[in-house]
Design an enzyme around this catalytic site. Sequence first.
Site, PDB file in Angstrom:
ATOM      1  N   HIS A 188     -78.058  14.895  51.601  1.00 59.27           N
ATOM      2  CA  HIS A 188     -78.667  13.740  50.936  1.00 59.27           C
ATOM      3  C   HIS A 188     -80.152  13.628  51.211  1.00 59.27           C
ATOM      4  CE1 HIS A 188     -74.511  12.724  50.118  1.00 59.27           C
ATOM      5  NE2 HIS A 188     -75.032  12.198  49.039  1.00 59.27           N
ATOM      6  N   ARG A 295     -77.632   5.339  43.600  1.00 57.39           N
ATOM      7  CA  ARG A 295     -76.848   5.469  44.843  1.00 57.39           C
ATOM      8  C   ARG A 295     -77.038   4.192  45.668  1.00 57.39           C
ATOM      9  NH1 ARG A 295     -78.360  11.199  44.189  1.00 57.39           N
ATOM     10  NH2 ARG A 295     -76.537  12.500  44.615  1.00 57.39           N
ATOM     11  N   ARG A 331     -73.482   3.051  41.280  1.00 61.36           N
ATOM     12  CA  ARG A 331     -72.306   3.516  42.006  1.00 61.36           C
ATOM     13  C   ARG A 331     -72.056   2.590  43.187  1.00 61.36           C
ATOM     14  NH1 ARG A 331     -72.390   9.389  44.595  1.00 61.36           N
ATOM     15  NH2 ARG A 331     -73.847   8.500  46.075  1.00 61.36           N
ATOM     16  N   GLU A 430     -65.225  14.068  41.415  1.00 63.95           N
ATOM     17  CA  GLU A 430     -65.833  14.917  42.440  1.00 63.95           C
ATOM     18  C   GLU A 430     -64.802  15.470  43.418  1.00 63.95           C
ATOM     19  OE1 GLU A 430     -68.987  12.703  44.397  1.00 63.95           O
ATOM     20  OE2 GLU A 430     -67.778  10.909  44.519  1.00 63.95           O
ATOM     21  N   ASN A 453     -71.930  18.021  43.429  1.00 62.02           N
ATOM     22  CA  ASN A 453     -72.207  18.374  44.839  1.00 62.02           C
ATOM     23  C   ASN A 453     -70.905  18.358  45.632  1.00 62.02           C
ATOM     24  OD1 ASN A 453     -74.816  18.059  43.893  1.00 62.02           O
ATOM     25  ND2 ASN A 453     -75.022  15.999  44.704  1.00 62.02           N
ATOM     26  N   ASP A 454     -70.167  17.252  45.486  1.00 65.61           N
ATOM     27  CA  ASP A 454     -68.892  17.168  46.201  1.00 65.61           C
ATOM     28  C   ASP A 454     -67.819  18.000  45.518  1.00 65.61           C
ATOM     29  OD1 ASP A 454     -69.199  15.641  48.565  1.00 65.61           O
ATOM     30  OD2 ASP A 454     -69.593  13.877  47.331  1.00 65.61           O
ATOM     31  N   CYS A 501     -73.753  13.946  37.271  1.00 63.05           N
ATOM     32  CA  CYS A 501     -74.840  13.332  38.057  1.00 63.05           C
ATOM     33  C   CYS A 501     -75.081  14.099  39.344  1.00 63.05           C
ATOM     34  CB  CYS A 501     -74.548  11.859  38.331  1.00 63.05           C
ATOM     35  SG  CYS A 501     -73.067  11.593  39.306  1.00 63.05           S
TER      36      CYS A 501
HETATM   37  C1  PEP Z   1     -72.109  14.410  43.994  1.00 58.06           C
HETATM   38  O1  PEP Z   1     -71.258  14.536  44.885  1.00 58.06           O
HETATM   39  O2  PEP Z   1     -72.395  15.311  43.188  1.00 58.06           O
HETATM   40  C2  PEP Z   1     -72.858  13.145  43.842  1.00 58.06           C
HETATM   41  C3  PEP Z   1     -73.633  12.917  42.819  1.00 58.06           C
HETATM   42  O3  PEP Z   1     -72.748  12.240  44.852  1.00 58.06           O
HETATM   43  P1  PEP Z   1     -73.455  12.429  46.275  1.00 58.06           P
HETATM   44  O4  PEP Z   1     -74.352  13.626  46.193  1.00 58.06           O
HETATM   45  O5  PEP Z   1     -74.213  11.195  46.559  1.00 58.06           O
HETATM   46  O6  PEP Z   1     -72.294  12.633  47.174  1.00 58.06           O
HETATM   47 MG    MG Z   2     -70.572  12.760  45.926  1.00 60.64          MG
END
Ligand code: PEP
Ligand code: MG
Length: 551
Positions: A188, A295, A331, A430, A453-454, A501
Amino acid sequence: MILMQGKGVSKGVVKGPIYFYQRIQAAAAQTAASDIEEEKRRLEEAKEKSMDQLNALADKAREEAGDEAAMLFETHAMFVEDEDFVDCMNTVLDEEHCSAERAVEIAGEQFSAMLVAMDDAYMQARAADIKDVARRILNNLLGVTEGGIDSDEPVILAADDLAPSETLQLDKSKILGFITQGGSGNSHTAILARTMGIPAICGMGEALKPELNGRMAYIDGETGQAAIEPDEITLTAFQAKLEKQQEMKTLMETMKGQEDVTLDGRHMMVYCNIGSPEDVAAVHNNDGQGIGLFRSEFLYLAADDYPTEEEQFQAYKTVAAAMDGKRVVIRTLDIGADKQVGYFDLQKEENPALGVRAIRICLNRPEVFRTQLRALYRASAYGKVAIMFPMITSVWEVKECKRACQKVMAELDAEGIPYNRDTEVGIMIETPASVFVAEELAKEVDFFSVGTNDLTQYTLACDRQANDLGKFFDPHHPAVLRALKMATDAAHKAGIWIGICGELGADLTLLETFLAIGIDELSVSPSSVLPLRAEIRKSIAKTCTLEKLSC
Ligand code: PEP
Ligand code: MG
């Protein structure tokens, strides 16, 4: 000249002096002392300095955000002078013959443990305050400006690694770039750097030493290269990159005001990811057409205590109103894993990414969830707010979230508070589980947004925080892209829209694939909007293929 190579995680070339982030080393405070009276005098001086700082902070907070915001600092000031706390520090000095630093540490630990053990949630929450106060006194004893940047000119901030909460507390106007020894592109902190449009390199390793403090450097957040006091040839190369960057910026200006549409007329919604109301300026500067991911947890990370309903309402309302009718997807709280918030007192977990995080915390703590939902619905009266739930795995979770929304709407009705009853409610895709049950989930909500990402982390069993997984962490893996396709088909079958996203949304080499899959929206960091628009406007949707989904 010293050349260093890391992993570029936020594009851009900058030049500036290196400044090492100051963090308290516990070892610095372990020393014994011979002159206890001198230690007491030092302690008194550090306390006075802390009082001055806290009074100044309270005045500033009162001016900028009102009495409630000032109260936190006033409470901290009271703790500095609290008789029992001061007695405890002096007793430790007398009994242990240690340094003033050690006495503050011990007293801070004892007091916070005592508060945590109390049978009163309010007093338990004060444990975080006493820790904060002890840290402030300690910083003043050691003469360090923790998290602050003690420099008149902007710097390239260097650190071993930075937690998201540390990054948020930095004075951005003083930061030209980030370079860290560890870290990963999906952390992050890297995401925050991209959102702020600040070039960043991680994974520099041991070559990045504190001795480099103050030396002039060039960094390239795309290639991951850093040059300290470069020789003539390297300097010329970096200068050329700086010029090219400027040319590109000028070229991208021509994209402002243009539509996000392919040559054959397919529209794509190009939105932005933000972490705070201040980021809206960058959304406007880059002509983002909406906000696809706010976020909200960064509001919690930047605070010393639970943000109140009113504080959250003001933040969401500011963003909703500033976007002037354009969609703003907010979110709900997504903490846990790398986003740790002290005052939540989360249990230590073996595998925090698989633990009680995100929506699981909200469903376990209905009061925290209710406060946020009330703030969100109240803000919905001031713009086009949409609410999104993170880390969903099951249909029952979504039903429980929707019940919480219904309850909040009923409360607002009873209190006569305005809100938009048709506020869109969506979920993040995710987890692999959410992909497998996407058809059922799609019947419950108004939209999907894929957190790649997740999704990549959980699909490929690769920790997104680790920086040594190399080619194993591959967001282009056909399994990830097929998951995207499955979620998109399920969304469209139910007649709802779907976006991305996660960071993959800004990957221009995948735009064709996204068009072929049928993605409706891409939410990216503000600085990625115009390059993405330029690419969309060159594309022909009907000729795009699903080739990358094959193994
Ligand atoms: C993700 O997981 O892609 C996402 C947008 O959320 P974060 O990166 O904040 O976990
Ligand atoms: Mg995420």
